[in-house]
Design a protein around this motif. Structure first.
Motif, PDB file in Angstrom:
ATOM      1  N   TYR A  41       0.791  -1.260  -0.363  1.00  0.00           N
ATOM      2  CA  TYR A  41       0.098   0.164  -0.005  1.00  0.00           C
ATOM      3  C   TYR A  41       0.848   1.268  -0.045  1.00  0.00           C
ATOM      4  O   TYR A  41       1.850   1.347   0.793  1.00  0.00           O
ATOM      5  N   ALA A  42       0.639   2.193  -0.781  1.00  0.00           N
ATOM      6  CA  ALA A  42       1.516   3.290  -1.050  1.00  0.00           C
ATOM      7  C   ALA A  42       0.538   4.749  -1.420  1.00  0.00           C
ATOM      8  O   ALA A  42      -0.470   4.390  -1.905  1.00  0.00           O
ATOM      9  N   PHE A  43       0.950   5.707  -0.817  1.00  0.00           N
ATOM     10  CA  PHE A  43       0.308   6.811  -1.445  1.00  0.00           C
ATOM     11  C   PHE A  43       1.397   7.519  -2.571  1.00  0.00           C
ATOM     12  O   PHE A  43       2.776   7.735  -2.188  1.00  0.00           O
ATOM     13  N   SER A  44       0.834   7.876  -3.700  1.00  0.00           N
ATOM     14  CA  SER A  44       1.698   8.354  -4.648  1.00  0.00           C
ATOM     15  C   SER A  44       1.496   9.830  -5.394  1.00  0.00           C
ATOM     16  O   SER A  44       0.429  10.301  -5.311  1.00  0.00           O
ATOM     17  N   SER A  45       2.507  10.639  -5.423  1.00  0.00           N
ATOM     18  CA  SER A  45       2.283  11.851  -5.973  1.00  0.00           C
ATOM     19  C   SER A  45       3.604  12.187  -6.825  1.00  0.00           C
ATOM     20  O   SER A  45       4.455  11.264  -7.114  1.00  0.00           O
ATOM     21  N   GLY A  46       3.360  13.315  -7.409  1.00  0.00           N
ATOM     22  CA  GLY A  46       4.591  13.715  -8.447  1.00  0.00           C
ATOM     23  C   GLY A  46       4.358  15.000  -8.940  1.00  0.00           C
ATOM     24  O   GLY A  46       3.303  15.777  -8.766  1.00  0.00           O
ATOM     25  N   VAL A  47       5.519  15.353  -9.799  1.00  0.00           N
ATOM     26  CA  VAL A  47       5.360  16.677 -10.663  1.00  0.00           C
ATOM     27  C   VAL A  47       5.679  16.272 -11.921  1.00  0.00           C
ATOM     28  O   VAL A  47       7.015  15.466 -12.252  1.00  0.00           O
ATOM     29  N   ILE A  48       4.992  16.561 -12.981  1.00  0.00           N
ATOM     30  CA  ILE A  48       5.387  16.236 -14.312  1.00  0.00           C
ATOM     31  C   ILE A  48       5.233  17.349 -15.286  1.00  0.00           C
ATOM     32  O   ILE A  48       4.216  18.237 -15.003  1.00  0.00           O
ATOM     33  N   ILE A  49       6.261  17.901 -15.944  1.00  0.00           N
ATOM     34  CA  ILE A  49       6.291  19.067 -16.800  1.00  0.00           C
ATOM     35  C   ILE A  49       5.788  18.403 -18.252  1.00  0.00           C
ATOM     36  O   ILE A  49       6.537  17.387 -18.638  1.00  0.00           O
ATOM     37  N   SER A  50       5.210  19.045 -19.095  1.00  0.00           N
ATOM     38  CA  SER A  50       4.802  18.752 -20.452  1.00  0.00           C
ATOM     39  C   SER A  50       5.220  19.749 -21.176  1.00  0.00           C
ATOM     40  O   SER A  50       4.935  21.153 -21.074  1.00  0.00           O
ATOM     41  N   GLY A  51       5.667  19.470 -22.405  1.00  0.00           N
ATOM     42  CA  GLY A  51       6.111  20.274 -23.487  1.00  0.00           C
ATOM     43  C   GLY A  51       5.374  19.819 -24.603  1.00  0.00           C
ATOM     44  O   GLY A  51       5.852  19.268 -25.831  1.00  0.00           O
ATOM     45  N   VAL A  52       4.032  20.346 -24.679  1.00  0.00           N
ATOM     46  CA  VAL A  52       3.158  19.885 -25.740  1.00  0.00           C
ATOM     47  C   VAL A  52       2.519  21.057 -26.458  1.00  0.00           C
ATOM     48  O   VAL A  52       2.466  22.162 -25.804  1.00  0.00           O
ATOM     49  N   GLY A  53       2.100  21.035 -27.812  1.00  0.00           N
ATOM     50  CA  GLY A  53       1.538  22.138 -28.359  1.00  0.00           C
ATOM     51  C   GLY A  53       0.475  21.731 -29.551  1.00  0.00           C
ATOM     52  O   GLY A  53       0.295  20.288 -29.670  1.00  0.00           O
ATOM     53  N   GLY A  54       0.511  22.519 -30.396  1.00  0.00           N
ATOM     54  CA  GLY A  54      -0.370  22.246 -31.694  1.00  0.00           C
ATOM     55  C   GLY A  54       0.003  23.511 -32.601  1.00  0.00           C
ATOM     56  O   GLY A  54       0.297  24.366 -32.477  1.00  0.00           O
ATOM     57  N   LYS A  55      -0.676  23.194 -33.727  1.00  0.00           N
ATOM     58  CA  LYS A  55      -0.715  24.220 -34.922  1.00  0.00           C
ATOM     59  C   LYS A  55      -1.894  24.507 -35.458  1.00  0.00           C
ATOM     60  O   LYS A  55      -2.801  23.374 -35.696  1.00  0.00           O
ATOM     61  N   LEU A  56      -2.431  25.728 -35.715  1.00  0.00           N
ATOM     62  CA  LEU A  56      -3.606  26.063 -36.155  1.00  0.00           C
ATOM     63  C   LEU A  56      -3.406  27.120 -37.420  1.00  0.00           C
ATOM     64  O   LEU A  56      -2.677  27.830 -37.172  1.00  0.00           O
ATOM     65  N   LEU A  57      -3.898  26.613 -38.500  1.00  0.00           N
ATOM     66  CA  LEU A  57      -4.237  27.887 -39.795  1.00  0.00           C
ATOM     67  C   LEU A  57      -5.344  28.584 -39.647  1.00  0.00           C
ATOM     68  O   LEU A  57      -6.473  28.210 -39.393  1.00  0.00           O
ATOM     69  N   ASP A  58      -5.142  29.911 -39.663  1.00  0.00           N
ATOM     70  CA  ASP A  58      -6.264  30.789 -39.612  1.00  0.00           C
ATOM     71  C   ASP A  58      -6.506  31.423 -41.060  1.00  0.00           C
ATOM     72  O   ASP A  58      -5.601  32.198 -41.550  1.00  0.00           O
TER      73      ASP A  58
END
Length: 101
Positions: free
Chosen positions: A72-89
């Motif tokens: 049995y455990a309590f889990s936690s953490g810190v995650i850094i995401s470098g994601v995105g996307g592209k849109l054409l206007d």
């Protein structure tokens, strides 16, 4: 390139610290690194998606074990995401963006 160096330093430092503290502690530390694909979508027909973008996600995980056998455990953490996307206007005129409440 700087992101890769920082990630490698975190991995090496985490592994060294993990090796020393794993035997006598009820805490477990871990590292995660995941490639991520992301894209944007608009509800405006004049704005089109320009495909997916590959990114990277990394972080530090922590488990606190409640019993001696590690069931049995309590889990936690810190995650850094470098994601995105592209849109054409495709609109020739200027417009404003408003948040939905």
């Amino acid at each position: 390139m700087r992101l890769i160096r920082c990630t490698l330093l975190l991995v090496i430092g985490g592994l060294l610290a993990l090796e020393e503290t794993q035997a006598q502690s009820s805490f477990r530390f871990g590292l995660t690194a995941v490639p991520v694909a992301a894209w944007h979508r608009s509800d405006n027909p004049m704005v089109e998606s320009d495909g997916a973008v590959l990114g990277f996600q990394y972080g530090l995980l922590l488990d606190y074990l409640f019993d001696d056998e590690g069931r049995y455990a309590f889990s936690s953490g810190v995650i850094i995401s470098g994601v995105g996307g592209k849109l054409l206007d495709n609109q020739p005129a200027a417009y404003s963006v408003q948040d939905k409440n």
